[in-house]
Design an enzyme around this catalytic site. Structure first.
Site, PDB file in Angstrom:
ATOM      1  N   ASP A  71       0.870  -1.174   0.000  1.00  0.00           N
ATOM      2  CA  ASP A  71       0.000   0.000   0.000  1.00  0.00           C
ATOM      3  C   ASP A  71       0.907   1.224   0.000  1.00  0.00           C
ATOM      4  O   ASP A  71       1.628   1.469   0.970  1.00  0.00           O
ATOM      5  CB  ASP A  71      -0.886  -0.026   1.245  1.00  0.00           C
ATOM      6  CG  ASP A  71      -1.834   1.160   1.343  1.00  0.00           C
ATOM      7  OD1 ASP A  71      -1.640   2.150   0.605  1.00  0.00           O
ATOM      8  OD2 ASP A  71      -2.753   1.113   2.169  1.00  0.00           O
ATOM      9  N   VAL A  72       0.890   2.003  -1.072  1.00  0.00           N
ATOM     10  CA  VAL A  72       1.855   3.092  -1.201  1.00  0.00           C
ATOM     11  C   VAL A  72       1.643   4.192  -0.167  1.00  0.00           C
ATOM     12  O   VAL A  72       2.542   5.009   0.063  1.00  0.00           O
ATOM     13  CB  VAL A  72       1.837   3.710  -2.619  1.00  0.00           C
ATOM     14  CG1 VAL A  72       2.216   2.671  -3.662  1.00  0.00           C
ATOM     15  CG2 VAL A  72       0.482   4.344  -2.936  1.00  0.00           C
ATOM     16  N   ASN A  98       2.665   5.269 -10.291  1.00  0.00           N
ATOM     17  CA  ASN A  98       1.398   5.209 -11.013  1.00  0.00           C
ATOM     18  C   ASN A  98       0.173   5.062 -10.122  1.00  0.00           C
ATOM     19  O   ASN A  98      -0.924   5.439 -10.522  1.00  0.00           O
ATOM     20  CB  ASN A  98       1.456   4.032 -11.998  1.00  0.00           C
ATOM     21  CG  ASN A  98       0.116   3.721 -12.616  1.00  0.00           C
ATOM     22  OD1 ASN A  98      -0.401   4.489 -13.430  1.00  0.00           O
ATOM     23  ND2 ASN A  98      -0.462   2.590 -12.228  1.00  0.00           N
ATOM     24  N   TYR A 167      -8.950  15.001  -6.373  1.00  0.00           N
ATOM     25  CA  TYR A 167      -8.115  14.446  -7.440  1.00  0.00           C
ATOM     26  C   TYR A 167      -7.315  15.543  -8.137  1.00  0.00           C
ATOM     27  O   TYR A 167      -6.101  15.425  -8.341  1.00  0.00           O
ATOM     28  CB  TYR A 167      -9.004  13.715  -8.441  1.00  0.00           C
ATOM     29  CG  TYR A 167      -8.250  12.977  -9.519  1.00  0.00           C
ATOM     30  CD1 TYR A 167      -7.649  11.748  -9.266  1.00  0.00           C
ATOM     31  CD2 TYR A 167      -8.159  13.495 -10.811  1.00  0.00           C
ATOM     32  CE1 TYR A 167      -6.974  11.061 -10.259  1.00  0.00           C
ATOM     33  CE2 TYR A 167      -7.493  12.816 -11.815  1.00  0.00           C
ATOM     34  CZ  TYR A 167      -6.894  11.596 -11.530  1.00  0.00           C
ATOM     35  OH  TYR A 167      -6.218  10.921 -12.521  1.00  0.00           O
ATOM     36  N   LYS A 171      -3.209  16.029  -8.244  1.00  0.00           N
ATOM     37  CA  LYS A 171      -2.492  15.932  -9.513  1.00  0.00           C
ATOM     38  C   LYS A 171      -1.722  17.220  -9.829  1.00  0.00           C
ATOM     39  O   LYS A 171      -0.634  17.179 -10.418  1.00  0.00           O
ATOM     40  CB  LYS A 171      -3.449  15.569 -10.646  1.00  0.00           C
ATOM     41  CG  LYS A 171      -3.972  14.137 -10.543  1.00  0.00           C
ATOM     42  CD  LYS A 171      -2.842  13.117 -10.501  1.00  0.00           C
ATOM     43  CE  LYS A 171      -3.327  11.694 -10.501  1.00  0.00           C
ATOM     44  NZ  LYS A 171      -2.232  10.699 -10.520  1.00  0.00           N
TER      45      LYS A 171
END
Length: 262
Positions: A71-72, A98, A167, A171
């Site tokens: 789990d990043v 990613n 989001y 980003k």
């Protein structure tokens, strides 16, 4: 300076979609790839697909794709992932950062919960930072020194969709992360670039083909492209010598509403 005989990569979010496509394309191009994600079964499916395609890695003729559950957003998982790669292969040449999540779809800003906001930030931004930090440390310490980090941005790193504040904010922040990594990596031959992707056909973009909210309040079906087209671009970026770098690349469905969005 002698280049390593075999190139080693880590791809996060590699159990499906763009991550899987990139992992398979790298393996086909001769890379050995550690694929990471929260669930082991999809990662094993990615590895099986690479093996079925005939890709063979650097580890005594074993398959070119190594599944590692991680789990990043968990610092301990990230440390274990990169520790596994270091112990098994001795070096790291590429990180494709990613892993990401859009969060709850269609939720107006005023209704977005703290928990939903935090989940998107934890994966998209903190996760990208933790993986980049671990990769940076390995690339700085290894001999030959250096490597490449490619961050998965998004069209939303440039322009938002309606009801996408978490989001879009993450980003945009990934773009700052990319620029900082590029600057801080210069003394150590660590190159960093970003690929901004628009409407690759994955599980995350299925709703594009049934109708998605536009800036004018209408629903519209949007065109998509094959994720393999993204993968080919990442392989090109990854294959450059460290003296060259694609700083930012935008790969998108040609007629999607990006130019003129809003």
């Amino acid at each position: 300076m002698n280049a390593p005989a075999q190139k080693i990569a880590v791809v996060t979010g590699a159990g499906s979609g763009i991550g899987r496509s990139v992992a398979l394309a790298l393996a086909a191009a001769g890379w050995t790839v550690a694929v990471a994600g929260r669930r082991l079964e999809p990662l094993e499916a990615t590895a099986a697909a690479a093996e079925a395609a005939g890709a063979v890695g650097a580890d005594a003729g074993r398959p070119a794709v190594l599944p590692v559950r991680a789990d990043v957003s968990d610092p301990a998982d990230v440390a274990a992932l990169f520790g596994t790669v270091r112990e098994r292969y001795g070096r790291l040449d590429l990180l494709f950062n990613n892993a990401g999540t859009f969060g709850p779809a269609g939720v107006p800003l005023e209704d977005l919960t703290y928990e939903a906001w935090k989940q998107v930030v934890d994966v998209n931004l903190t996760g990208a930072f933790l993986c980049a930090q671990a990769a940076f440390r390995q690339m700085k310490e290894q001999d030959p020194q250096g490597g490449r980090i490619i961050n998965n941005g998004s069209i939303s790193a440039h322009v938002p969709r309606p009801h996408s504040v978490a989001y879009t904010a993450t980003k945009h922040a990934v773009t700052g992360l990319t620029k900082s990594l590029s600057l801080d990596g210069r003394p150590y031959r660590i190159a960093c670039g970003q690929i901004d992707i628009g409407n690759a056909a994955t599980e995350m973009t299925e709703r594009m083909q049934t109708g998605i909210l536009q800036a004018n309040g209408q629903l519209a079906v949007e065109p998509v492209m094959d994720a393999a087209d993204v993968a080919r671009t990442v392989v090109h970026m990854a294959g450059l010598p460290l003296e060259a770098n694609v700083q930012f690349a935008t790969v998108m469905a040609t007629t999607m509403p990006y130019i003129g969005r809003g």
